[in-house]
Structure formats: structure tokens, C-alpha cells
Scaffold this motif. Structure first.
Motif, PDB file in Angstrom:
ATOM      1  N   LEU A   1      34.883  -8.711 -25.269  1.00 42.33           N
ATOM      2  CA  LEU A   1      34.715 -10.118 -24.523  1.00 42.33           C
ATOM      3  C   LEU A   1      33.638 -10.098 -23.385  1.00 42.33           C
ATOM      4  O   LEU A   1      33.057 -11.121 -23.514  1.00 42.33           O
ATOM      5  CB  LEU A   1      36.120 -10.403 -23.912  1.00 42.33           C
ATOM      6  N   GLY A   2      33.476  -9.051 -22.625  1.00 41.58           N
ATOM      7  CA  GLY A   2      32.634  -8.962 -21.444  1.00 41.58           C
ATOM      8  C   GLY A   2      31.305  -8.939 -22.082  1.00 41.58           C
ATOM      9  O   GLY A   2      30.272  -9.631 -21.593  1.00 41.58           O
ATOM     10  N   LYS A   3      31.040  -8.222 -23.341  1.00 43.64           N
ATOM     11  CA  LYS A   3      29.581  -8.229 -23.674  1.00 43.64           C
ATOM     12  C   LYS A   3      29.145  -9.744 -24.377  1.00 43.64           C
ATOM     13  O   LYS A   3      27.995 -10.288 -24.158  1.00 43.64           O
ATOM     14  CB  LYS A   3      29.392  -7.099 -24.745  1.00 43.64           C
TER      15      LYS A   3
ATOM     16  N   ASP B   1      12.386 -12.321 -24.871  1.00 40.50           N
ATOM     17  CA  ASP B   1      12.902 -11.057 -23.950  1.00 40.50           C
ATOM     18  C   ASP B   1      14.327 -11.520 -23.980  1.00 40.50           C
ATOM     19  O   ASP B   1      15.294 -10.695 -24.210  1.00 40.50           O
ATOM     20  CB  ASP B   1      12.374 -10.701 -22.918  1.00 40.50           C
ATOM     21  N   GLN B   2      14.823 -12.782 -23.443  1.00 36.70           N
ATOM     22  CA  GLN B   2      15.925 -13.314 -23.236  1.00 36.70           C
ATOM     23  C   GLN B   2      17.136 -13.161 -24.611  1.00 36.70           C
ATOM     24  O   GLN B   2      17.944 -12.769 -24.409  1.00 36.70           O
ATOM     25  CB  GLN B   2      15.954 -14.571 -22.438  1.00 36.70           C
ATOM     26  N   LEU B   3      16.363 -13.693 -25.315  1.00 36.52           N
ATOM     27  CA  LEU B   3      17.054 -13.701 -26.899  1.00 36.52           C
ATOM     28  C   LEU B   3      17.170 -12.222 -27.281  1.00 36.52           C
ATOM     29  O   LEU B   3      18.442 -12.029 -27.679  1.00 36.52           O
ATOM     30  CB  LEU B   3      16.166 -14.441 -27.945  1.00 36.52           C
ATOM     31  N   ALA B   4      16.261 -11.398 -27.195  1.00 37.56           N
ATOM     32  CA  ALA B   4      16.466  -9.958 -27.499  1.00 37.56           C
ATOM     33  C   ALA B   4      17.708  -9.430 -26.745  1.00 37.56           C
ATOM     34  O   ALA B   4      18.685  -8.588 -27.239  1.00 37.56           O
ATOM     35  CB  ALA B   4      15.351  -9.122 -27.335  1.00 37.56           C
ATOM     36  N   HIS B   5      17.718  -9.803 -25.511  1.00 38.65           N
ATOM     37  CA  HIS B   5      19.010  -9.300 -24.625  1.00 38.65           C
ATOM     38  C   HIS B   5      20.294  -9.821 -25.060  1.00 38.65           C
ATOM     39  O   HIS B   5      21.182  -9.139 -25.131  1.00 38.65           O
ATOM     40  CB  HIS B   5      18.737  -9.592 -22.948  1.00 38.65           C
ATOM     41  N   ALA B   6      20.194 -11.033 -25.296  1.00 41.66           N
ATOM     42  CA  ALA B   6      21.472 -11.783 -25.831  1.00 41.66           C
ATOM     43  C   ALA B   6      22.034 -11.078 -27.290  1.00 41.66           C
ATOM     44  O   ALA B   6      23.035 -10.942 -27.252  1.00 41.66           O
ATOM     45  CB  ALA B   6      21.276 -13.187 -25.881  1.00 41.66           C
ATOM     46  N   VAL B   7      21.115 -10.952 -27.892  1.00 41.84           N
ATOM     47  CA  VAL B   7      21.358 -10.189 -29.385  1.00 41.84           C
ATOM     48  C   VAL B   7      21.837  -8.868 -28.981  1.00 41.84           C
ATOM     49  O   VAL B   7      23.047  -8.451 -29.934  1.00 41.84           O
ATOM     50  CB  VAL B   7      20.039 -10.148 -30.254  1.00 41.84           C
ATOM     51  N   GLN B   8      21.508  -8.099 -28.282  1.00 47.39           N
ATOM     52  CA  GLN B   8      21.737  -6.943 -27.951  1.00 47.39           C
ATOM     53  C   GLN B   8      23.297  -6.788 -27.495  1.00 47.39           C
ATOM     54  O   GLN B   8      24.022  -5.989 -27.882  1.00 47.39           O
ATOM     55  CB  GLN B   8      20.746  -6.147 -26.982  1.00 47.39           C
ATOM     56  N   PHE B   9      23.600  -7.699 -26.508  1.00 49.10           N
ATOM     57  CA  PHE B   9      24.923  -7.904 -25.963  1.00 49.10           C
ATOM     58  C   PHE B   9      25.844  -8.213 -27.064  1.00 49.10           C
ATOM     59  O   PHE B   9      26.915  -7.667 -27.185  1.00 49.10           O
ATOM     60  CB  PHE B   9      24.868  -8.870 -24.772  1.00 49.10           C
ATOM     61  N   LYS B  10      25.579  -9.176 -27.793  1.00 50.85           N
ATOM     62  CA  LYS B  10      26.374  -9.687 -28.838  1.00 50.85           C
ATOM     63  C   LYS B  10      26.728  -8.245 -29.868  1.00 50.85           C
ATOM     64  O   LYS B  10      27.855  -8.159 -30.271  1.00 50.85           O
ATOM     65  CB  LYS B  10      25.521 -10.577 -29.843  1.00 50.85           C
ATOM     66  N   GLU B  11      25.581  -7.525 -30.428  1.00 44.81           N
ATOM     67  CA  GLU B  11      25.731  -6.513 -31.231  1.00 44.81           C
ATOM     68  C   GLU B  11      26.620  -5.391 -30.323  1.00 44.81           C
ATOM     69  O   GLU B  11      27.380  -4.713 -31.108  1.00 44.81           O
ATOM     70  CB  GLU B  11      24.551  -5.897 -31.572  1.00 44.81           C
ATOM     71  N   ILE B  12      26.512  -5.329 -29.206  1.00 45.20           N
ATOM     72  CA  ILE B  12      27.322  -4.254 -28.478  1.00 45.20           C
ATOM     73  C   ILE B  12      28.782  -4.634 -28.460  1.00 45.20           C
ATOM     74  O   ILE B  12      29.872  -3.945 -28.982  1.00 45.20           O
ATOM     75  CB  ILE B  12      26.724  -3.906 -26.850  1.00 45.20           C
ATOM     76  N   GLY B  13      28.891  -6.008 -28.338  1.00 43.79           N
ATOM     77  CA  GLY B  13      30.213  -6.319 -28.323  1.00 43.79           C
ATOM     78  C   GLY B  13      30.893  -6.552 -29.624  1.00 43.79           C
ATOM     79  O   GLY B  13      32.042  -6.171 -29.781  1.00 43.79           O
ATOM     80  N   SER B  14      30.170  -6.432 -30.812  1.00 46.17           N
ATOM     81  CA  SER B  14      30.919  -6.406 -31.949  1.00 46.17           C
ATOM     82  C   SER B  14      31.158  -5.041 -32.368  1.00 46.17           C
ATOM     83  O   SER B  14      32.137  -4.748 -32.972  1.00 46.17           O
ATOM     84  CB  SER B  14      29.511  -6.923 -33.042  1.00 46.17           C
ATOM     85  N   ASN B  15      30.337  -4.101 -32.075  1.00 41.29           N
ATOM     86  CA  ASN B  15      30.762  -2.667 -31.888  1.00 41.29           C
ATOM     87  C   ASN B  15      32.179  -2.291 -31.133  1.00 41.29           C
ATOM     88  O   ASN B  15      32.824  -1.587 -31.750  1.00 41.29           O
ATOM     89  CB  ASN B  15      29.610  -1.766 -31.424  1.00 41.29           C
ATOM     90  N   LEU B  16      32.223  -2.868 -29.936  1.00 39.49           N
ATOM     91  CA  LEU B  16      33.202  -2.693 -29.342  1.00 39.49           C
ATOM     92  C   LEU B  16      34.413  -3.139 -29.903  1.00 39.49           C
ATOM     93  O   LEU B  16      35.598  -2.691 -29.957  1.00 39.49           O
ATOM     94  CB  LEU B  16      33.239  -3.239 -27.690  1.00 39.49           C
ATOM     95  N   TYR B  17      34.386  -4.518 -30.511  1.00 38.97           N
ATOM     96  CA  TYR B  17      35.564  -5.163 -31.338  1.00 38.97           C
ATOM     97  C   TYR B  17      36.018  -4.436 -32.457  1.00 38.97           C
ATOM     98  O   TYR B  17      37.172  -4.069 -32.753  1.00 38.97           O
ATOM     99  CB  TYR B  17      34.951  -6.377 -31.628  1.00 38.97           C
ATOM    100  N   ARG B  18      35.021  -3.788 -33.126  1.00 37.95           N
ATOM    101  CA  ARG B  18      35.130  -3.036 -34.358  1.00 37.95           C
ATOM    102  C   ARG B  18      36.095  -1.771 -33.611  1.00 37.95           C
ATOM    103  O   ARG B  18      36.902  -0.910 -34.544  1.00 37.95           O
ATOM    104  CB  ARG B  18      34.091  -2.430 -35.200  1.00 37.95           C
ATOM    105  N   GLU B  19      35.979  -1.077 -32.725  1.00 39.36           N
ATOM    106  CA  GLU B  19      36.545  -0.047 -32.262  1.00 39.36           C
ATOM    107  C   GLU B  19      37.813  -0.322 -31.466  1.00 39.36           C
ATOM    108  O   GLU B  19      38.331   0.604 -30.609  1.00 39.36           O
ATOM    109  CB  GLU B  19      35.654   0.726 -31.134  1.00 39.36           C
ATOM    110  N   ASN B  20      38.164  -1.715 -31.426  1.00 40.43           N
ATOM    111  CA  ASN B  20      39.408  -2.193 -30.765  1.00 40.43           C
ATOM    112  C   ASN B  20      39.179  -2.311 -29.425  1.00 40.43           C
ATOM    113  O   ASN B  20      40.490  -2.323 -28.860  1.00 40.43           O
ATOM    114  CB  ASN B  20      40.736  -1.413 -31.095  1.00 40.43           C
TER     115      ASN B  20
END
Length: 196
Positions: free
Chosen positions: A37-39, A12-31
Motif C-alpha cells: 500500500l505504501g509503495k 524520470d518521474q514516470l520511471a520512479h512511479a513505475v519502480q514504486f508500483k513494481e516494488i508494491g506488486s512484489n510486496l503484495y505477492r509476498e503478502n
């Protein structure tokens, strides 16, 4: 689920971490660098909590102290440990990329993130490249050149043009600094000989 510490906890913790990383990557792509950084930092918090929990269990077991609580005897599986390390490597790499894209990059922090990534994966071309860029901008030319050369060596025949360009920039800057140093010493010795 928050108080339950078992194999499912780590998944569960790993799934949460992966989710935050993916959200962060999407935000980075959107500038949205600040949001990214927060995600990424949230992902690291989950990963560090997992490692901390696992380390406490290993320590209790090593010291013969038994279990901390019912159901908490499960340590991270080797697969989960590998996933955690790979995700940490990627998150540190992404943090460095975010900071490099900022208007005023925090170059020392970029080096810290790249070193964290490289401590997990010593063949990480992106981490060597980003570390080199940060060191170059910090005027640590020899260290930057070493980082870029390592990135080039790891790239093999598929060396990125940017790496080659930075190697040339480093060599030019190194040569310029050597000439400046040579002139400084010549001027210093000339003044010393005039004062005699």
C-alpha cells in the motif's frame, strides 16, 4: 534534476512511479500488504506531481503568462500522458486488491479506488469485480449486482467463475431482502387492521 522541469523530468518521474508500483506488486505477492500500500501510494504521488506540473504549464500558456522558469516549457507528450493514465489505472486497481486482502477491508475506500480506475478505463473487469465485492459486503446488493453483471458482460465467454458465484449470491440476497420487506409490510398492515 529535482529543479529541472522538461521532457526528461516527466520520463524520470514516470520511471520512479513505475519502480514504486513494481516494488508494491512484489510486496503484495509476498503478502506484505501494508508495504505494498505504501509503495502504491508513493507511485501515485509521483503521477499526481507530473499531472500537476503539466497542468500548471498548460494554464500559464492558456493565460499568456509565459514560462515559469527557463527550460520549463515542455508539456507531457501524448505517450507520457497515456503511460501515466495506464499506470494510475493499474495502481488504483492494485490498491483495491490490497484493501480487499486485509483482515478488515475498508470497503468504501475500495469502491473509491475502483471508481478511480474505472474513470480511466471503463472496460476494466478487475475494477468492476472488486467494486462488486466491496458493494456486496456493504449490503448494497443492487449496485453490487450491476458491477458484477458489467464484469460478466466485459468478460464475454471467458467469465470468471467468481463473478458467476457473486451474481448468484446477489440474486439470492436480493430475493431474501425482497421477502423480508414483503413480510415487514404484511406485518405492518396486519397490525394496522387490528387497531381499527
Amino acid at each position: 534534476m529535482a529543479g529541472k522541469i522538461n521532457g526528461d523530468y516527466y520520463e524520470d518521474q514516470l520511471a520512479h512511479a513505475v519502480q514504486f508500483k513494481e516494488i508494491g506488486s512484489n510486496l503484495y505477492r509476498e503478502n506484505d500488504v501494508k508495504g505494498a500500500l505504501g509503495k502504491y501510494h508513493r507511485a501515485l504521488l509521483f503521477l499526481k506531481a507530473m499531472e500537476s506540473s503539466n497542468n500548471r504549464k498548460q494554464t500559464r500558456h492558456t493565460l499568456g503568462l509565459g514560462q515559469a522558469a527557463a527550460g520549463s516549457d515542455t508539456e507531457m507528450s501524448p505517450e507520457i500522458v497515456k503511460s501515466v493514465m495506464n499506470l494510475k489505472r493499474d495502481v488504483y486497481n492494485n490498491l483495491a486488491a490490497c484493501l480487499l486482502s486485509k483482515e478488515t477491508p475498508n470497503f468504501p475506500k475500495i469502491v473509491v479506488y475502483c471508481n478511480a480506475s474505472l474513470s480511466i478505463d471503463q472496460d476494466n473487469i478487475k475494477a468492476f469485480y472488486r467494486k462488486g465485492v466491496a458493494l456486496f459486503n456493504m449490503k448494497k446488493i443492487d449496485e453490487a449486482l450491476n458491477a458484477f453483471r458489467e464484469a460478466k458482460k466485459l468478460s464475454g465467454e471467458k467469465t470468471d467463475r467468481k463473478i458467476e458465484e457473486y451474481i448468484k449470491k446477489c440474486e439470492i440476497e436480493d430475493s431474501r431482502q425482497s421477502e423480508d420487506m414483503k413480510r415487514t409490510y404484511q406485518d405492518m398492515f396486519a397490525k394496522m387492521s387490528q387497531n381499527r
